[in-house]
Design a protein around this motif. Structure first.
Motif, PDB file in Angstrom:
ATOM      1  N   MET A 127       0.820  -1.185   0.000  1.00 40.56           N
ATOM      2  CA  MET A 127       0.000   0.000   0.000  1.00 40.56           C
ATOM      3  C   MET A 127       0.870   1.256   0.000  1.00 40.56           C
ATOM      4  O   MET A 127       0.510   2.247  -0.602  1.00 40.56           O
ATOM      5  CB  MET A 127      -0.933  -0.060   1.220  1.00 40.56           C
ATOM      6  CG  MET A 127      -1.920   1.060   1.274  1.00 40.56           C
ATOM      7  SD  MET A 127      -3.062   0.937  -0.104  1.00 40.56           S
ATOM      8  CE  MET A 127      -4.040   2.327   0.179  1.00 40.56           C
ATOM      9  N   ALA A 128       1.986   1.184   0.684  1.00 36.82           N
ATOM     10  CA  ALA A 128       2.869   2.345   0.770  1.00 36.82           C
ATOM     11  C   ALA A 128       3.473   2.656  -0.592  1.00 36.82           C
ATOM     12  O   ALA A 128       3.605   3.835  -0.970  1.00 36.82           O
ATOM     13  CB  ALA A 128       3.970   2.100   1.796  1.00 36.82           C
ATOM     14  N   ARG A 129       3.801   1.611  -1.358  1.00 38.09           N
ATOM     15  CA  ARG A 129       4.358   1.835  -2.693  1.00 38.09           C
ATOM     16  C   ARG A 129       3.341   2.519  -3.593  1.00 38.09           C
ATOM     17  O   ARG A 129       3.680   3.404  -4.370  1.00 38.09           O
ATOM     18  CB  ARG A 129       4.778   0.516  -3.325  1.00 38.09           C
ATOM     19  CG  ARG A 129       5.984  -0.081  -2.713  1.00 38.09           C
ATOM     20  CD  ARG A 129       6.384  -1.332  -3.420  1.00 38.09           C
ATOM     21  NE  ARG A 129       7.528  -1.936  -2.772  1.00 38.09           N
ATOM     22  CZ  ARG A 129       7.983  -3.125  -3.043  1.00 38.09           C
ATOM     23  NH1 ARG A 129       7.384  -3.868  -3.942  1.00 38.09           N
ATOM     24  NH2 ARG A 129       9.027  -3.595  -2.423  1.00 38.09           N
ATOM     25  N   PHE A 130       2.091   2.096  -3.484  1.00 35.05           N
ATOM     26  CA  PHE A 130       1.047   2.711  -4.291  1.00 35.05           C
ATOM     27  C   PHE A 130       0.871   4.182  -3.922  1.00 35.05           C
ATOM     28  O   PHE A 130       0.694   5.042  -4.776  1.00 35.05           O
ATOM     29  CB  PHE A 130      -0.270   1.943  -4.110  1.00 35.05           C
ATOM     30  CG  PHE A 130      -1.402   2.518  -4.904  1.00 35.05           C
ATOM     31  CD1 PHE A 130      -1.440   2.390  -6.290  1.00 35.05           C
ATOM     32  CD2 PHE A 130      -2.423   3.214  -4.279  1.00 35.05           C
ATOM     33  CE1 PHE A 130      -2.468   2.925  -7.031  1.00 35.05           C
ATOM     34  CE2 PHE A 130      -3.454   3.759  -5.018  1.00 35.05           C
ATOM     35  CZ  PHE A 130      -3.488   3.614  -6.388  1.00 35.05           C
ATOM     36  N   SER A 131       0.933   4.494  -2.630  1.00 40.15           N
ATOM     37  CA  SER A 131       0.806   5.879  -2.164  1.00 40.15           C
ATOM     38  C   SER A 131       1.950   6.735  -2.701  1.00 40.15           C
ATOM     39  O   SER A 131       1.739   7.877  -3.130  1.00 40.15           O
ATOM     40  CB  SER A 131       0.793   5.936  -0.640  1.00 40.15           C
ATOM     41  OG  SER A 131      -0.301   5.220  -0.141  1.00 40.15           O
ATOM     42  N   TYR A 132       3.174   6.187  -2.670  1.00 43.28           N
ATOM     43  CA  TYR A 132       4.317   6.924  -3.213  1.00 43.28           C
ATOM     44  C   TYR A 132       4.182   7.148  -4.721  1.00 43.28           C
ATOM     45  O   TYR A 132       4.533   8.200  -5.236  1.00 43.28           O
ATOM     46  CB  TYR A 132       5.626   6.189  -2.910  1.00 43.28           C
ATOM     47  CG  TYR A 132       6.036   6.242  -1.454  1.00 43.28           C
ATOM     48  CD1 TYR A 132       6.092   7.448  -0.771  1.00 43.28           C
ATOM     49  CD2 TYR A 132       6.383   5.086  -0.780  1.00 43.28           C
ATOM     50  CE1 TYR A 132       6.459   7.493   0.550  1.00 43.28           C
ATOM     51  CE2 TYR A 132       6.755   5.112   0.538  1.00 43.28           C
ATOM     52  CZ  TYR A 132       6.787   6.321   1.210  1.00 43.28           C
ATOM     53  OH  TYR A 132       7.164   6.363   2.510  1.00 43.28           O
TER      54      TYR A 132
END
Length: 159
Positions: free
Chosen positions: A1-6
């Motif tokens: 999820m963090a990669r998608f947010s970045y």
């Protein structure tokens, strides 16, 4: 999820940048009101090729309508050095072309240029016709002429 947010954050940041106006205006092509075309070639070039180019160019000229007043010209297309190379399957036809635009009013040469055209065909009989089509399309593109296209039953019934 963090990669998608970045990834979304990077996309938003990069999409907010705008490229400013160009330092200089883009060069506008020279446009002419082409009133006619003359196609010439040495005796070694087949009359069929010359005739097909002439027919296609005149159809494009008739299909073109200019909304603004432009310098009226007649174009002269000269065909040089037509070559036919046969391969195991099909053949390649090529030609060297020169084009001149002459003013209708005073007869002076306004523009001149040249190009090479080639056409590959699987059939030896259709190579010349395809070469004529390519030459006429290139000249029509350079002078911003409309593509008359070939007439079909659908275009005849529903213009």
């Amino acid at each position: 999820m963090a990669r998608f947010s970045y990834l979304v954050l990077a996309w938003l940041i990069l999409s907010s940048f705008r490229i400013g106006p160009q330092a200089h205006a883009p060069e506008m092509p020279l446009l002419y009101d082409v009133r006619g075309a003359f196609v010439s070639a040495p005796a070694s070039v087949s009359p069929r090729l010359v005739s097909e180019i002439d027919t296609r160019l005149h159809a494009s000229i008739r299909a073109t309508f200019r909304k603004t007043l432009l310098p009226r010209t007649i174009i002269t297309v000269r065909i040089f050095d037509v070559r036919h190379e046969k391969f195991l399957v099909g053949g390649l036809a090529s030609a060297r072309i020169s084009v001149e635009a002459t003013a209708v009013g005073n007869g002076e040469k306004i523009a001149a240029g040249g190009f090479n055209v080639s056409a590959y065909s699987l059939s030896a009989t259709s190579g010349e016709s395809l070469l004529a089509k390519r030459i006429a399309e290139r000249v029509a593109t350079e002078f911003r002429l409309e593509d008359a296209g070939s007439s079909t039953l659908a275009t005849a019934l529903f213009p």
